[in-house]
Design a protein around this motif. Sequence first.
Motif: not given
Length: 352
Positions: A5, A11, A125, A150-152
């Motif tokens: 990333t 994030l 993603e 981690g996510t949006n």
Amino acid sequence: MNRPTGEAEELRWHLPGDAPFQIAGFAWWRAERKYRRLPAVEPGAIREILDELADNTAGGQIRFATDATKLVIKAKLFAPSVAEHVAATAVNGFDCYLGKPGSQFYYGTTRFAHDADEYEYVFFENLQRKTRYVTLHFPLFQGVHDVQIGTNADAGIFEFPSYAAKSKIVFYGTSITQGGCVSRPGMSFTNLLSRRFDMEFINLGFSGNGKGDPEIARMIGDIEDPACIVVDYDANNVHADDLIRTMPEFLRILRSKHAEVPILVLSRIPYGYEHTNTASYEDRVVRRDFQKELVGSLQREGDRFIHFHDGADLLGDIWNECTVDGVHPTDLGHMRIADGLTPLLREILQYK
């Protein structure tokens, strides 16, 4: 495409120990909140090497649902991978599977620098926003200090379906049980089985050190709600006499804690060189016959819940092609072991 990333991306980071995430595969998680396969003990309570191997996270899982369009993992490990004949992705990597229980499909595995003891990695993603069910398999031969998901930023995290049964299937054994030598965590036979049975699996394979320690038997006896205990430590006893000396007491301790829990004793799989090394074959037969007779004698004494199976049957006719070094199974070998154990466990557990 899976890739590291970028630092500038926004994030939202989550701790998998927090609800609604589920941590599975660590029998003492609720009490100690540690990514560890045995309870924390005072120095000297168990052999030092067992204390170290207990920090290897084989069999651990993170389960959750999310509508994230992007999923990232950040892990801090005890050390980089230095294994000579085990893929770094199996030693230090996490696997990602998507789908509900019974329909979990492989998505990807973390990739990282060969000398990394921490990394950040994008599993996916720019996916369509919809709820997906995620299972992450922990590294097999390494300890994990910290892991974050981690996510949006606008993604939701939801509960993964609970297990159909609260009871657990416990495997005690060797480096093969721990996962040697698959290419990635999800391919170890206990993880393969965990996607076929809607139950929690506890992996207590200790590389080179499944020696029938009575202290470990007592710890296994303390695990709540075992549905079945599989004893598969034949291969780590250098001499057959060690197995003959330790196994009766190991089984006695287990049975003293769980009078009617099914116990399945497995003799070791054949080694790849046994077609030439007749001494290895003959030694395996001595061990197999001892374990079979021991289980038979316990059955004759009234134990209706103990079973034996010859590990040589698990790999089938292609047993000679199933290892990476003559001993430890490859992905193919672990798949064959899982395929052989699936009907046995279904019958023992009366699992539909």
